[in-house]
Design a protein around this motif. Structure first.
Motif, PDB file in Angstrom:
ATOM      1  N   MET A   1      45.558  34.865  39.338  1.00  0.00           N
ATOM      2  CA  MET A   1      44.973  33.646  39.047  1.00  0.00           C
ATOM      3  C   MET A   1      44.431  33.617  37.309  1.00  0.00           C
ATOM      4  SD  MET A   1      42.481  31.351  40.954  1.00  0.00           S
ATOM      5  CE  MET A   1      41.645  29.835  40.439  1.00  0.00           C
ATOM      6  N   LYS A   2      43.670  34.872  37.088  1.00  0.00           N
ATOM      7  CA  LYS A   2      43.252  35.076  35.897  1.00  0.00           C
ATOM      8  C   LYS A   2      44.279  35.368  34.803  1.00  0.00           C
ATOM      9  CE  LYS A   2      38.994  37.942  37.229  1.00  0.00           C
ATOM     10  NZ  LYS A   2      38.533  39.086  36.833  1.00  0.00           N
TER      11      LYS A   2
ATOM     12  N   SER B   1      45.076  38.090  44.242  1.00  0.00           N
ATOM     13  CA  SER B   1      45.312  36.673  43.970  1.00  0.00           C
ATOM     14  C   SER B   1      44.461  36.253  42.968  1.00  0.00           C
ATOM     15  CB  SER B   1      44.706  36.100  45.473  1.00  0.00           C
ATOM     16  OG  SER B   1      43.762  36.222  45.749  1.00  0.00           O
ATOM     17  N   MET B   2      43.102  36.816  43.017  1.00  0.00           N
ATOM     18  CA  MET B   2      42.139  36.438  41.881  1.00  0.00           C
ATOM     19  C   MET B   2      42.654  36.980  40.437  1.00  0.00           C
ATOM     20  SD  MET B   2      39.391  34.709  41.238  1.00  0.00           S
ATOM     21  CE  MET B   2      38.481  34.824  39.871  1.00  0.00           C
TER      22      MET B   2
ATOM     23  N   ASN C   1      37.103  36.648  48.446  1.00  0.00           N
ATOM     24  CA  ASN C   1      37.249  37.478  47.239  1.00  0.00           C
ATOM     25  C   ASN C   1      36.067  38.229  46.776  1.00  0.00           C
ATOM     26  OD1 ASN C   1      39.666  36.030  46.756  1.00  0.00           O
ATOM     27  ND2 ASN C   1      39.194  35.195  44.868  1.00  0.00           N
TER      28      ASN C   1
ATOM     29  N   CYS D   1      36.425  32.314  50.763  1.00  0.00           N
ATOM     30  CA  CYS D   1      37.644  32.944  50.558  1.00  0.00           C
ATOM     31  C   CYS D   1      37.707  34.269  50.584  1.00  0.00           C
ATOM     32  CB  CYS D   1      38.353  32.537  49.185  1.00  0.00           C
ATOM     33  SG  CYS D   1      37.362  33.113  47.719  1.00  0.00           S
TER      34      CYS D   1
ATOM     35  N   VAL E   1      30.292  38.317  41.238  1.00  0.00           N
ATOM     36  CA  VAL E   1      30.323  37.117  40.503  1.00  0.00           C
ATOM     37  C   VAL E   1      31.665  36.838  39.733  1.00  0.00           C
ATOM     38  CG1 VAL E   1      29.181  35.728  38.705  1.00  0.00           C
ATOM     39  CG2 VAL E   1      27.898  37.004  40.387  1.00  0.00           C
ATOM     40  N   ASP E   2      32.202  38.065  39.402  1.00  0.00           N
ATOM     41  CA  ASP E   2      33.446  37.950  38.534  1.00  0.00           C
ATOM     42  C   ASP E   2      34.681  37.590  39.460  1.00  0.00           C
ATOM     43  OD1 ASP E   2      35.063  38.373  36.044  1.00  0.00           O
ATOM     44  OD2 ASP E   2      36.047  40.073  36.857  1.00  0.00           O
ATOM     45  N   ALA E   3      34.545  37.727  40.553  1.00  0.00           N
ATOM     46  CA  ALA E   3      35.698  37.709  41.558  1.00  0.00           C
ATOM     47  C   ALA E   3      35.451  36.341  42.237  1.00  0.00           C
ATOM     48  CB  ALA E   3      35.563  38.677  42.754  1.00  0.00           C
ATOM     49  N   CYS E   4      34.669  35.520  41.840  1.00  0.00           N
ATOM     50  CA  CYS E   4      34.454  34.073  42.506  1.00  0.00           C
ATOM     51  C   CYS E   4      35.195  33.154  41.629  1.00  0.00           C
ATOM     52  CB  CYS E   4      32.947  33.818  42.840  1.00  0.00           C
ATOM     53  SG  CYS E   4      32.730  32.423  43.726  1.00  0.00           S
ATOM     54  N   PRO E   5      35.856  32.268  42.112  1.00  0.00           N
ATOM     55  CA  PRO E   5      36.470  31.252  41.176  1.00  0.00           C
ATOM     56  C   PRO E   5      35.746  30.245  40.749  1.00  0.00           C
ATOM     57  CG  PRO E   5      37.712  31.439  43.172  1.00  0.00           C
ATOM     58  CD  PRO E   5      36.776  32.471  43.258  1.00  0.00           C
ATOM     59  N   THR E   6      34.878  29.794  41.536  1.00  0.00           N
ATOM     60  CA  THR E   6      34.173  28.400  41.561  1.00  0.00           C
ATOM     61  C   THR E   6      32.998  28.544  41.074  1.00  0.00           C
ATOM     62  OG1 THR E   6      33.035  28.655  43.931  1.00  0.00           O
ATOM     63  CG2 THR E   6      35.322  27.566  43.634  1.00  0.00           C
ATOM     64  N   GLY E   7      32.280  30.044  40.984  1.00  0.00           N
ATOM     65  CA  GLY E   7      30.949  30.208  40.425  1.00  0.00           C
ATOM     66  C   GLY E   7      29.794  29.960  41.704  1.00  0.00           C
TER      67      GLY E   7
ATOM     68  N   LEU F   1      28.927  25.446  47.879  1.00  0.00           N
ATOM     69  CA  LEU F   1      30.355  25.730  47.306  1.00  0.00           C
ATOM     70  C   LEU F   1      31.134  26.810  47.734  1.00  0.00           C
ATOM     71  CD1 LEU F   1      31.464  24.258  44.545  1.00  0.00           C
ATOM     72  CD2 LEU F   1      29.804  25.897  43.271  1.00  0.00           C
ATOM     73  N   CYS F   2      30.445  27.662  48.450  1.00  0.00           N
ATOM     74  CA  CYS F   2      31.539  28.697  48.981  1.00  0.00           C
ATOM     75  C   CYS F   2      32.426  28.210  50.081  1.00  0.00           C
ATOM     76  CB  CYS F   2      30.643  30.051  49.431  1.00  0.00           C
ATOM     77  SG  CYS F   2      31.558  31.199  50.451  1.00  0.00           S
TER      78      CYS F   2
END
Lengths: 238, 245
Positions: free
Chosen positions: B206-207, B202-203, B100, B98, B71-77, B94-95
């Motif tokens: 982004m963070k 990449s994640m 991640n 990617c 969940v923490d690795a997903c940018p869109t929830g 929504l997926c």
């Protein structure tokens, strides 16, 4: 009636406002697609609110993707009908004269925030160096928009294709596209705030703002704000 | 108390028949060569006639963790933990695939569905549950090694088993402790079956960039406010047009 100079073609005016509308909608929907406490731009319930408004995250993603494709199609359309205009625009915005333009940028920032007295206090002439078709501020934001826009469009298309035609080997590319898309939008948005203020709120560029509807600027505005261009127009004609 | 759907597995009952793996594949139309669940078997598999070998199996799948690193690795929830049921859910609309979340699972429970091109994993068979039947793997297990239900409900079979064996329940040991909601009565297998949660670079980028971007936008906003303030206070009197036009 003061003399007017043509500045923008109808297609230029169209692409400007088309781009503005797309950016606003893409920004509003795009921010709603980010839901992660470490990156959520507002750190609030905005994504949940927007998602429930359009009937879920899937719908929001579809809307964002659709808008993105319309935005790209609009630019392709513009390039088809006014390629010369686009080439002129690119040539103008990337033609930077370091001494003249950096001096303009520095002085303009101080003038707009602190005023001419601040420049005089440090022994600088508050008079701005002459500018061409675009001033350095316009050029800087245009450069950011063009480079950022290309990054945003390319990474957006990669993400769009991710679950449509890409295989598992492309996930690294997609993952980096998300990060670059986000970073590029953030940087362009920072510039956009200044662009909107300078064009629509500040009285400085009021005739420039009007020219984004009419396509023409008055002679005295052209002379004062874009003297190098004005000189060129005077010697070479419109 | 909210639900926490979970599996309580008696690993000693597992006979490695792989019926759960096959049933899951059929129930969820998982593409060729991909699986949502597994039975891991220790290298020292028992050999007939030899007393030293001790069967060691780990029937597993997505463990719907309390600390879901996916969940923490997903940018869109698109992947999230449902607060009502405790399930880790993937919103497939929504997926965008990617990937991640894949390395972020230390149990390797996630994969990119080759047909849907999106993240996939065990979802406790929602269609079957809606029809009042247990998930396919649980339903098909001949020894009833897999027991599924709400462990917060003392009346459910899983809840009863969970309460009864509370002191001896084990979780898969991974280098990243995600607090999985898959409990084993007996040995859940060798430690190297659980790995480390890896959030893609990449994640991480982004963070780490997010606060910088906020600062840049904030500075730009401050600049605009300063200009607006000056405009309101000083007016545009300093702005003199050329008079020699």
């Amino acid at each position: 009636m003061p003399k007017l100079h043509k500045r923008h073609d109808k297609s230029d005016i169209f692409i400007h406002w088309f781009n503005a509308a797309c950016w606003i909608l893409l920004l509003l929907t795009g921010v709603g697609l980010i839901q992660h406490p470490a990156i959520d731009p507002f750190g609030s319930g905005y994504p949940e609110g927007l998602r429930s408004l359009v009937g879920g995250g899937a719908n929001l993603l579809a809307i964002h993707e659709g808008l993105g494709l319309i935005w790209i199609a609009g630019f392709v359309f513009y390039l088809l009908i006014n390629f010369r205009g686009a080439r002129f625009f690119l040539a103008e915005i990337f033609a930077v004269s370091p001494a003249r333009d950096m001096g303009w940028m520095l002085k303009k920032m101080v003038l707009m925030t602190l005023g001419p007295k601040a420049l005089k206090a440090v022994g600088m002439d508050p008079e701005l160096p002459d500018q061409g078709y675009y001033n350095m501020g316009q050029k800087a934001f245009a450069q950011a928009s063009v480079v950022g826009g290309i990054v945003i469009a390319v990474t957006g298309v990669i993400m769009y294709l991710s679950d449509r035609s890409f295989g598992a080997e492309a996930t690294v590319l997609v993952s980096w596209s998300i990060a670059l898309h986000f970073i590029a939008v953030g940087l362009v948005f920072a510039g956009l705030l200044v662009h909107v203020y300078m064009a629509a709120i500040s009285p400085e560029e009021r005739p420039g703002f009007k020219s984004m509807f009419t396509g023409v600027v008055p002679d005295d505005y052209a002379k004062h704000h874009h003297r190098l261009w004005w000189n060129k127009v005077k010697t070479e004609g419109e | 108390m909210a639900q926490q759907l979970a599996m309580v597995i008696d690993a000693a009952k597992c006979i490695d028949c792989k019926a759960c793996v096959a049933a899951c594949k059929v129930a969820n139309s998982v593409p060729e060569g991909q699986f949502r669940n597994w039975i891991k078997q220790a290298d020292d598999a028992p050999v007939p006639g030899k007393a030293s070998g001790k069967a060691k199996f780990q029937p597993g799948a997505c463990m719907h963790c309390d600390n879901p690193t996916c969940v923490d690795a997903c940018p869109t929830g698109a992947t999230y933990k449902d607060p009502a049921t405790g399930e880790v859910v993937i919103d497939h609309g929504l997926c965008i695939g990617c990937g991640n979340c894949l390395p972020a699972c230390p149990y390797g429970a996630r994969f990119r569905n080759a047909e849907k091109r999106k993240a996939d994993k065990c979802n406790y068979c929602p269609e079957r549950r809606a029809a009042g039947i247990p998930p396919a793997c649980v339903d098909t297990c001949p020894t009833k090694a897999r027991v599924f239900g709400d462990i917060n409900d003392p009346e459910s079979e899983a809840g009863r088993l969970y309460q009864k064996n509370k002191d001896q329940l084990a979780r898969v040991t991974a280098r990243t402790d995600t607090k999985p909601n898959m409990f084993y009565i007996g040995d859940p297998g060798t430690p190297d079956w659980g790995g480390e949660a890896v959030v893609p670079a990449s994640m991480v980028a982004m963070k780490q960039t997010a606060p910088l971007l906020k600062a840049v936008v904030g500075l730009s906003g401050l600049g605009v406010l300063a200009m607006l303030g000056r405009q309101l206070i000083a007016g545009s009197g300093d702005h003199k047009e050329d008079t020699d036009a």
